[in-house]
Design an enzyme around this catalytic site. Structure first.
Site, short mmCIF file in Angstrom:
data_model
loop_
_atom_site.label_atom_id
_atom_site.label_comp_id
_atom_site.label_asym_id
_atom_site.label_seq_id
_atom_site.Cartn_x
_atom_site.Cartn_y
_atom_site.Cartn_z
N LYS A 27 -32.13 -11.97 -29.97
CA LYS A 27 -32.57 -13.57 -29.44
C LYS A 27 -32.79 -14.15 -30.87
CE LYS A 27 -36.99 -13.45 -31.39
NZ LYS A 27 -36.78 -14.20 -32.45
N ASP A 154 -42.08 -10.70 -28.16
CA ASP A 154 -41.00 -10.91 -27.79
C ASP A 154 -40.24 -9.98 -26.77
OD1 ASP A 154 -40.91 -12.93 -29.67
OD2 ASP A 154 -39.82 -11.46 -30.92
#
Ligand code: C5P
Length: 316
Positions: A27, A154
């Protein structure tokens, strides 16, 4: 959200006996707005996550105990014991579902360690999806995301993938309405990692000293940029409150950002807490040219091209 993982889909039913192979992306944060330090030691975030096409792959096979082997990025550097987020994820799922945490796990890593691309979180998300299928526990996505949140801020996003808004400490994820556009990125990977807690501490220090830039605040401009197709508009909206902290800890990153700019990137930012830098390109051909020039500049250990958004942790 594009390509959402469905617990009741075909993939979710697989797994009697394994092996189960799961692919999970890295990401970047297109907007990383860091608010004040909370009493629990985390910072309030206002972030837009974006999954890109650099992948780790986790294979889960039946076993008599829980074991982990790995190859690729960071092999030989990363501890494979109970401190590893993969092992912690397997234990967390088994504990929640009331099954024995028995599996032979193998990780093929392409996402660099401590690079600001959430590689460890990605591996934890992949483990939850793989073991859920291997053990036939078939939890709902909400249940998996709940376990994921305890493993790291996350991790829930890496189960979802796509482009998503993250709030709270980053664990509260909601999909972003965007045009079905692919954005093209060049990813400059530095030698060695940066510590995420250290980057947050450095930002707090810069803010206390009054030398930090004003916080980015709202994600409105970034979200508006995602609803249109012009990469120049997206370029102007990218931002990361942790960037100056990462630059203070690793001054050489300024050279990487400058080299990307000189090579014609539409914009360059530090990814998450760094030290990886990501550059937005106009299209795929531009990304390839940019990658060539950035490689020639000799400011990165490795340069890769990627696109996003892509799906989160999925059985392949
Ligand atoms: O959630 P995760 O374990 O990935 O976070 C690693 C560290 O990063 C935390 O221990 C904290 O120091 C810092 N962090 C933070 N605020 C957040 C997320 C992470 O300060 N929202």
């Amino acid at each position: 959200m594009t390509e959402a993982w469905r617990p009741d889909g075909e993939d979710g039913r697989r797994g009697a006996g394994g092996p189960v192979k799961v692919r999970v992306p890295a990401k970047v944060n297109l907007h990383l707005g860091v608010g004040p330090l909370r009493r629990d030691g985390y910072h309030e975030l206002n972030t837009v996550y974006h999954a890109i096409s650099i992948y780790d792959e986790l294979t889960a096979r039946p076993g008599d105990t829980l074991t982990l082997t790995m190859e690729g990025e960071g092999a030989g550097e990363l501890a494979l014991d109970d401190s590893n987020l993969v092992i912690r994820a397997a234990h967390a799922l088994a504990g929640y579902a009331g099954v024995l945490p028995h599996a032979r796990l193998h990780l093929r890593k392409q996402i660099p360690l401590a690079g600001g691309l959430a590689g460890g979180s990605a591996d934890a998300a992949a483990t939850l999806v793989a073991c859920d299928a291997l053990w036939g526990t078939r939890l709902s996505r909400e249940e998996l995301a709940g376990i994921a949140a305890d493993l790291g801020s996350d991790v829930p996003f890496l189960i979802h993938g796509g482009t998503a808004l993250g709030t709270g400490r980053g664990e509260a994820v909601s999909p972003v309405l965007a045009r079905p556009t692919s954005w093209h990125w060049v990813v400059g990977i530095a030698d060695g990692g940066l510590s995420t807690p250290a980057a947050y501490r450095e930002l707090d220090r810069l803010r206390e000293a009054g030398t930090a830039r004003p916080p980015l605040g709202s994600t409105d401009a970034l979200l508006a940029a995602l609803r249109q197709r012009d990469p120049r508009v997206l370029a102007a909206a990218l931002g990361n409150d942790l960037q100056d902290a990462a630059l203070a800890m690793r001054p050489a990153l300024a050279d990487t950002l400058k080299a990307g700019e000189a090579a014609g990137a539409l914009a360059g930012i530090v990814s998450g807490s760094g030290p990886t830098c990501v550059f937005l390109a106009a299209d795929e051909a531009h990304a390839r040219g940019l990658a060539r020039d950035l490689t020639a500049a000799g400011v990165c250990r490795e340069v890769r091209v990627a696109h996003g958004p892509v799906a989160g942790a999925r059985i392949v």
